[in-house]
Every structure is written in C-alpha cells, then in structure tokens.
Design a protein around this motif. Structure first.
Motif, PDB file in Angstrom:
ATOM      1  N   LYS A 176       0.829  -1.205   0.000  1.00 53.66           N
ATOM      2  CA  LYS A 176       0.000   0.000   0.000  1.00 53.66           C
ATOM      3  C   LYS A 176       0.863   1.255   0.000  1.00 53.66           C
ATOM      4  CE  LYS A 176      -3.775   2.308   2.456  1.00 53.66           C
ATOM      5  NZ  LYS A 176      -4.701   2.242   3.629  1.00 53.66           N
ATOM      6  N   GLU A 177       1.872   1.285   0.877  1.00 49.57           N
ATOM      7  CA  GLU A 177       2.757   2.446   0.939  1.00 49.57           C
ATOM      8  C   GLU A 177       3.564   2.591  -0.345  1.00 49.57           C
ATOM      9  OE1 GLU A 177       3.659   1.260   5.424  1.00 49.57           O
ATOM     10  OE2 GLU A 177       4.845   2.973   4.751  1.00 49.57           O
ATOM     11  N   PHE A 178       3.965   1.457  -0.915  1.00 49.78           N
ATOM     12  CA  PHE A 178       4.725   1.495  -2.166  1.00 49.78           C
ATOM     13  C   PHE A 178       3.900   2.135  -3.280  1.00 49.78           C
ATOM     14  CE2 PHE A 178       6.186  -0.326  -6.193  1.00 49.78           C
ATOM     15  CZ  PHE A 178       7.558  -0.126  -6.113  1.00 49.78           C
ATOM     16  N   GLU A 179       2.654   1.727  -3.395  1.00 46.43           N
ATOM     17  CA  GLU A 179       1.787   2.280  -4.436  1.00 46.43           C
ATOM     18  C   GLU A 179       1.544   3.762  -4.214  1.00 46.43           C
ATOM     19  OE1 GLU A 179       0.784   0.998  -7.235  1.00 46.43           O
ATOM     20  OE2 GLU A 179       1.955  -0.783  -6.738  1.00 46.43           O
ATOM     21  N   GLU A 180       1.459   4.179  -2.964  1.00 42.30           N
ATOM     22  CA  GLU A 180       1.270   5.599  -2.670  1.00 42.30           C
ATOM     23  C   GLU A 180       2.470   6.427  -3.148  1.00 42.30           C
ATOM     24  OE1 GLU A 180       0.594   5.762   1.504  1.00 42.30           O
ATOM     25  OE2 GLU A 180      -1.524   5.158   1.369  1.00 42.30           O
ATOM     26  N   VAL A 181       3.670   5.905  -2.897  1.00 42.22           N
ATOM     27  CA  VAL A 181       4.878   6.609  -3.330  1.00 42.22           C
ATOM     28  C   VAL A 181       4.979   6.622  -4.849  1.00 42.22           C
ATOM     29  CG1 VAL A 181       7.390   6.666  -3.216  1.00 42.22           C
ATOM     30  CG2 VAL A 181       6.074   6.062  -1.188  1.00 42.22           C
ATOM     31  N   VAL A 182       4.681   5.477  -5.480  1.00 38.75           N
ATOM     32  CA  VAL A 182       4.696   5.419  -6.951  1.00 38.75           C
ATOM     33  C   VAL A 182       3.723   6.448  -7.526  1.00 38.75           C
ATOM     34  CG1 VAL A 182       4.081   4.005  -8.951  1.00 38.75           C
ATOM     35  CG2 VAL A 182       5.445   3.025  -7.106  1.00 38.75           C
TER      36      VAL A 182
END
Length: 281
Positions: A176-182
């Motif tokens: 979830k955090e990865f997708e937010e940063v992407v």
C-alpha cells in the motif's frame, strides 16, 4: 576548475544557514560557502557546499552540508518538480530502505549508503534540499577529468542493483505504501511536457541518430525527432510488476556519486539523490 568561495550570499540563503546552525545547536558559527570544486562543476547553479564551524556545549564542532537551492525564483519554478521528487525520496523512501536493511540485519559492509537529509522544503518559493556531506568519512566525488575505471563502474552497478532489491522488498512488504509513493512520482520530471524540447535534449538526440549505420533506420529516427519527448515519456512509464526506485543519472554525472577508497583498495560508494525516477529494471 578550482572551487569558488562566495564573498556574499543572498539574505534568504544566509537565513537557511542559520536555520541549519539552529538545528545543529551551534553557537558563534563561522561558515564558508563554496560553489563548484576541483572535481565537479554545478551546471544548474543550484548546488552549494557550506562548511560550518560552531560551538555546542562548549565543544568546537564542524559540519559540511550540500545545499540545493536556486536564488532565482523564475529558475526555481522550472525545477519545482525536481525538488518535489527529492522531497519524496527523503521523506518516504529513505526511511523505508533504512528500516528494511535494519530489519533484515544486513551487515554494514553490504548496506547501501543513503544520504542524511537535514533540511527539506517544497513550500512554494522556499524549495530547498540540504544533506550532510561525508568528507570526514573518506567519501569524495569522482574527479570529472578522469574516466571511470572498471572497478568504479562495477561498484556503481552493484549499488544500483541494491536500489532495485530494496524496491522489490518495499513493494512486497509494504504494498500500500509502495503504491502511494509510486503515485506521487508518476509524473516524469524530464519528459512530461512534449511541447518543450530543450536544446541539449535535441543535441543529444541528433548526435545519437548521427552514428546509426542503418540508413533506413536513421531516416525514420530523424523524422521522429520532432516528437522525441513523447517517445521518451512513453518509454519511461513504469511497468506495474517491475517498477523500482532507481537513480536516473548515476553513470552520466560525477556529481551524483561519492566513492570511498578503503585501505585494502576496496571501493564503496554513496548515492546522492539528485534525480530519482520510477523505471523498468
């Protein structure tokens, strides 16, 4: 080219220096501001090194800080997206990379060295990125007058591989955090506006096309020249399954890498963060 000591600074820049001194809890500070050095040139007129001395609890201390800051607000506006990209890196990516390395108990020699940001802002007309220098730990820029030898290139590629590895762990462990940063970094900084082709991009493209030996292919590439940014923009779009955070200019520009030569001849390097992008491996 010898570094140039700046005899006077804009008041806004002086305020930044005193803000850093306050953060370091320094009193009675002395500082020297340098632009350029024997090893590097700063082509964008935005990178300064501040050597600061001061007292803290009666002890004499010093800090070396690299500050990215544009004095001209019009120029600063043009690079606003770049500041935002770096801000995201320091605030959202570096902490996760450090957490992952600590959690997996990676030994110090195998950890990727990440910069310590001491001040960052993306407030309109107050954009700034400041990171601690590592000269006291033996790190230095690769001299721009010398070609990188095989050892430097191999080490650089190994550290790029570590960026990819940490990105994959980040994506799998914290999806979830990865997708937010992407999502924050989805817009490509360099090629997002196809209507604005800079002279140096045009020059690089024409020079690349000129060495193509296949005449038919060369003619097709020449015709695509007017739409080069659209092509570059499409080619840099992330692929969902293989997106990673990686350094965009690590090989081309010496100012993006710091190396340390240990006594046993083994080199370590440290990635400064001037441009990060989501890209294919």
């Amino acid at each position: 080219m010898p570094y140039r000591k700046i005899s006077s600074c804009p008041q806004d820049f002086v305020n930044i220096i005193y803000k850093l001194a306050e953060q370091f809890q320094f009193e009675n500070i002395e500082y020297v501001v340098e632009f350029g050095s024997d090893d590097i040139d700063c082509f964008l007129n935005d990178l300064y090194r501040v050597k600061m001395k001061g007292l803290r609890n009666g002890h004499k201390l010093k800090r070396s800080i690299f500050i990215k800051w544009h004095p001209d607000q019009d120029i600063r506006y043009c690079f606003r997206e770049s500041y935002i990209r770096e801000f995201i890196f320091y605030r959202h990516i570096v902490p996760k990379f450090v957490e992952i390395q600590n959690e997996f108990k990676i030994i110090e020699g195998l950890k990727i060295k990440l910069p310590k940001c001491v001040l960052a802002s993306i407030e309109i007309n107050h954009e700034i990125i400041a990171v601690l220098g590592l000269e006291e730990h033996g790190y230095a820029f690769h001299n721009r007058f010398y070609k990188k030898d095989l050892n430097h290139v191999v080490l650089t590629m190994k550290y790029l591989g570590k960026f990819h590895a940490l990105s994959f762990i980040f994506a799998n462990k914290y999806p979830k955090e990865f997708e937010e940063v992407v999502g924050m970094m989805q817009k490509d900084v360099q090629y997002s506006d196809p209507d604005k082709v800079s002279k140096f991009v045009r020059c690089y493209y024409d020079a690349s096309v000129s060495v193509v030996s296949d005449l038919a292919a060369k003619e097709k590439l020449k015709k695509l020249g007017s739409d080069i940014l659209s092509i570059l923009n499409k080619s840099t779009q992330p692929v969902p399954l293989y997106s990673t955070f990686c350094h965009g200019d690590l090989i081309i520009y010496s100012i993006n890498l710091l190396f340390r030569d240990l006594k046993n001849g083994f080199l370590q390097n440290f990635f400064t963060k001037r441009k990060l992008k989501v890209n294919n491996p």
